[in-house]
Design a protein around this motif. Structure first.
Motif, PDB file in Angstrom:
ATOM      1  N   GLN A   1     -12.041 -61.249 -58.578  1.00 43.54           N
ATOM      2  CA  GLN A   1     -12.275 -61.221 -57.132  1.00 43.54           C
ATOM      3  C   GLN A   1     -12.344 -62.642 -56.556  1.00 43.54           C
ATOM      4  O   GLN A   1     -11.891 -62.879 -55.435  1.00 43.54           O
TER       5      GLN A   1
ATOM      6  N   LEU B   1     -15.566 -59.328 -61.222  1.00 45.04           N
ATOM      7  CA  LEU B   1     -16.007 -60.329 -60.254  1.00 45.04           C
ATOM      8  C   LEU B   1     -15.145 -61.585 -60.338  1.00 45.04           C
ATOM      9  O   LEU B   1     -14.752 -62.154 -59.302  1.00 45.04           O
TER      10      LEU B   1
ATOM     11  N   TYR C   1     -23.602 -62.528 -53.496  1.00 41.63           N
ATOM     12  CA  TYR C   1     -22.259 -62.985 -53.139  1.00 41.63           C
ATOM     13  C   TYR C   1     -21.347 -61.806 -52.805  1.00 41.63           C
ATOM     14  O   TYR C   1     -20.583 -61.854 -51.833  1.00 41.63           O
ATOM     15  N   GLN C   2     -21.441 -60.743 -53.584  1.00 42.22           N
ATOM     16  CA  GLN C   2     -20.580 -59.591 -53.339  1.00 42.22           C
ATOM     17  C   GLN C   2     -20.958 -58.849 -52.064  1.00 42.22           C
ATOM     18  O   GLN C   2     -20.132 -58.145 -51.483  1.00 42.22           O
ATOM     19  N   ASP C   3     -22.200 -59.026 -51.609  1.00 38.66           N
ATOM     20  CA  ASP C   3     -22.661 -58.358 -50.384  1.00 38.66           C
ATOM     21  C   ASP C   3     -22.569 -59.262 -49.158  1.00 38.66           C
ATOM     22  O   ASP C   3     -23.040 -58.892 -48.073  1.00 38.66           O
TER      23      ASP C   3
ATOM     24  N   THR D   1     -24.937 -63.243 -58.021  1.00 40.78           N
ATOM     25  CA  THR D   1     -23.646 -62.548 -57.966  1.00 40.78           C
ATOM     26  C   THR D   1     -23.720 -61.320 -57.067  1.00 40.78           C
ATOM     27  O   THR D   1     -22.751 -60.997 -56.356  1.00 40.78           O
TER      28      THR D   1
END
Length: 672
Positions: free
Chosen positions: A454, A451, A425-427, A422
């Motif tokens: 998002q 998340l 994925y966010q980066d 996770t």
């Protein structure tokens, strides 16, 4: 026909103490001899003899072996008065040898045998579907008055047994079987979990009227979905009607043998144990009864250390119907989710590049002649290789999942897909992802609401759900509830990791943890991942991967979400059995195991015949010495077939229906 929804506004929370905290359901205590049953006592182990009840010495010897294997109760069939009478000789012989195990008489069709047995043994089991009824498979249009008259007829037949049980202090199990519901129940409620529950409640209400409470209840089926739904609904109805909280006897009927039988038993029994339901367990395997007790014990022992566990966010409103199967609606991402069958992902991430070359463990074979790959029914859909991608072209039909940093460097972006944490994925920007399919792995904590909001509208994303909680299945279920509450339709792969040294416990643990979710329509695929100890040999790794892959497919089959092989609904044998069930099952399997998705019932006698194999497409049923009856569904189509010809006749029956295919002969495959 009455439906569940028509009964009341069902409160799903009533079927278990908690959906997020492990708690055993509180029950009354029932004395069965000097071994009490109920929530104040350990979950008990039991099994059933297979020796002819008239063989006194053989029965005694087998009971002793069962007790030594861990049985705390032993059930013995008493199909007629003469067997019921001989229970006294068996009981006396056991007591003379110092064996005090409580005995249970198993009764079908014969009230006078039950009334006699209740004076001898510590407990009697009756089946409400055939104790006072003869099944004729007739659909009857009952009026309220005619239905009430039927109940009064049952009451007159049943009351004498209740009086005897009260007088002698004998316990009773009212044990409903999905396949042997009476014509009366089928006519009013249908072949449903509700019908199973009502069948038991008709008899239970009579017991309570007579102030007799020494009762255990069961709702057995060979269909794990039906079995789980029926037990849940039973508890809900007991609460709703203000009846006493009776202990529950858990079991999946006709589970089969070997790995398949263990997986099927664990999917049904384990799902209920996870929610604190169940006070005694019988695992029904087509094997010697002393083999059943260790399996039951392994299932039960997990819950002796389950609490305390890491806390899980409570459920305030349940977004699923626990009494009827509905698959969670998800988007289709490549070939995951939507209407696709749940996918199986093989975890090769702990293998070296050199060890990747052998794909036989996951059902993919390379044949040098004709220079092609072949796949069997256990062929994995994906292979997860972690940080070490395979160094060769994979066969068609097998796609590769690679950790994101290595995927970015991989030249083939068509047949490989990235897996990200996770945080990764966010980066990561959109141009660093696959346009088609990306896997994001995490647990309930990393898949937080922020998340999930998002990624709510992502069309190329599949979640891989993990858990480190000791109470893993409920924690993962809580995440699914969160997705439902937020309206997210992202597909979810369920991943569980187990030590490769679990041996016989692997199918039990994984079937409970994963199957418990699939039963409720939650999950679009599975990864059963091995954890290898340092220094594990290549051959041991590949053997473990084969087992883990087989278990993954077995769980999907047992949960009725993906049928990838022939299913055998074979009874565990008992004193009524008219042939060697283990030998016959092996023989039928040898000739039919290539028939993907076909369900074959193998029953030792007519009592466990058309009823007990209600879920089967075809049935092979003992009807006398060297006489077999063959069934198509519920209907007998051939009678008195000799055992020597019965398998050939069964194959011919399947052929007549256009479901027979000739087995393929494949040369010994080589590695790539």
């Amino acid at each position: 026909m009455t439906t569940i929804a028509a009964l009341s506004d069902v409160n799903p929370k009533l079927y278990c103490p908690s959906l997020t905290e492990y708690k055993r359901r509180q029950t009354i205590s029932v004395p069965i001899g000097n071994v009490y049953l109920g929530s104040e006592y350990p979950i008990r182990v039991q099994s059933m003899t297979t020796v002819d009840t008239m063989d006194t010495e053989g029965s005694i010897e087998q009971v002793i072996r069962m007790v030594e294997a861990g049985c705390e109760y032993v059930r013995i069939t008493a199909p007629s008065v003469k067997e019921a009478q001989n229970l006294e000789n068996i009981r006396k012989g056991l007591r003379q040898r110092g064996i005090q195990v409580p005995l249970i008489a198993d009764i079908h069709f014969t009230p006078n045998a039950a009334e006699l047995a209740a004076r001898i043994v510590e407990k009697v089991r009756i089946n409400p579907g055939n104790y006072a009824d003869r099944k004729r498979f007739e659909l009857i249009d009952y009026t309220d008055a005619s239905y009430a008259a039927e109940l009064e007829r049952i009451r007159e037949k049943f009351i004498p047994l209740v009086k005897i049980c009260k007088e002698y202090g004998t316990a009773m199990r009212i044990g409903t079987n999905h396949g042997s519901l009476s014509d009366r129940i089928l006519s009013r409620y249908g072949d449903t979990p509700l019908g199973m529950v009502e069948s038991a409640l008709e008899f239970l209400r009579i017991c309570e009227e007579m102030n007799y409470y020494n009762i255990v209840l069961s709702m057995k089926s060979s269909n794990t979905q039906v079995m789980v739904q029926a037990y849940r609904l039973l508890v809900q109805r007991l609460n709703e009607e203000g009846l006493k909280p009776y202990p529950l006897h858990l079991g999946v009927t006709e589970a089969g043998e070997a790995e398949d039988g263990r997986i099927k038993s664990a999917v049904g029994i384990g799902t209920l144990l996870e929610d604190g339901l169940g006070d005694t367990v019988r695992v029904s395997l087509t094997e010697a009864p002393e083999n059943e007790a260790p399996v039951a014990r392994d299932l039960i022992q997990r819950y002796t250390v389950r609490a305390p566990h890491a806390p899980i966010e409570p459920v305030e409103q349940v977004p699923i119907d626990p009494f009827q199967y509905h698959r969670r609606e998800t988007n289709e991402v490549f070939n995951v989710g939507g209407i696709n069958v749940p996918r199986v992902i093989a975890d090769y991430s702990q293998l070296t590049i050199e060890q990747h070359e052998d794909l036989r463990s996951i059902g993919h074979f390379f044949l040098p002649v004709p220079d092609k790959w072949r796949m069997n029914d256990q062929g994995a859909d994906y292979i997860y290789t972690g940080s070490t991608p395979v160094p060769f072209m994979l066969p068609n039909g097998l796609k590769e999942i690679i950790n994101h940093p290595q995927w970015l460097l991989h030249p083939d972006k068509v047949n490989t897909f990235p897996l990200l944490t996770t945080v990764e994925y966010q980066d990561t920007t959109a141009d660093q992802l696959s346009e088609v399919l990306n896997f994001v792995a995490g647990d309930i904590h990393s898949f937080n609401v922020a998340l999930l909001n998002q990624v709510k509208d992502a069309t190329n994303l599949v979640l891989v759900l993990r858990s480190e909680n000791k109470h893993a299945m409920p924690e993962m279920r809580r995440l699914f509830f969160r997705l439902l509450d937020l309206g997210l339709k992202l597909p979810v792969i369920i991943q569980r990791t187990y030590g490769s040294d679990l041996d016989d416990r692997l199918p039990l643990y994984s079937a409970t943890d994963i199957g418990g979710l699939l039963i409720d329509g939650l999950g679009d695929g599975v990864i059963v991942s091995p954890q290898f100890a340092d220094g594990t040999a290549k051959s041991d790794k590949l053997q473990a991967l084969s087992t883990f892959n087989s278990v993954g497919f077995g769980i999907l089959q047992a949960a009725r979400t993906r049928m990838s092989k022939t299913e055998y609904i074979s009874c565990p044998s008992c004193g009524r059995t008219l042939f060697d069930l283990q030998e016959t099952t092996a023989m039928i399997r040898k000739h039919t195991e290539h028939l993907k998705g076909v369900k074959i019932g193998i029953m030792g006698c007519i009592v466990n015949g058309p009823g007990e194999m209600a879920d089967a497409d075809y049935g092979y049923v003992g009807m006398g010495k060297d006489k077999i009856a063959l069934y198509r569904g519920q209907q007998v189509v051939k009678r008195s077939v000799t055992a020597a010809k019965a398998v050939d006749e069964l194959i011919e029956l399947i052929r007549e229906d256009g479901r027979w295919i000739e087995p393929e002969t494949i040369e010994e495959p080589l590695t790539s």
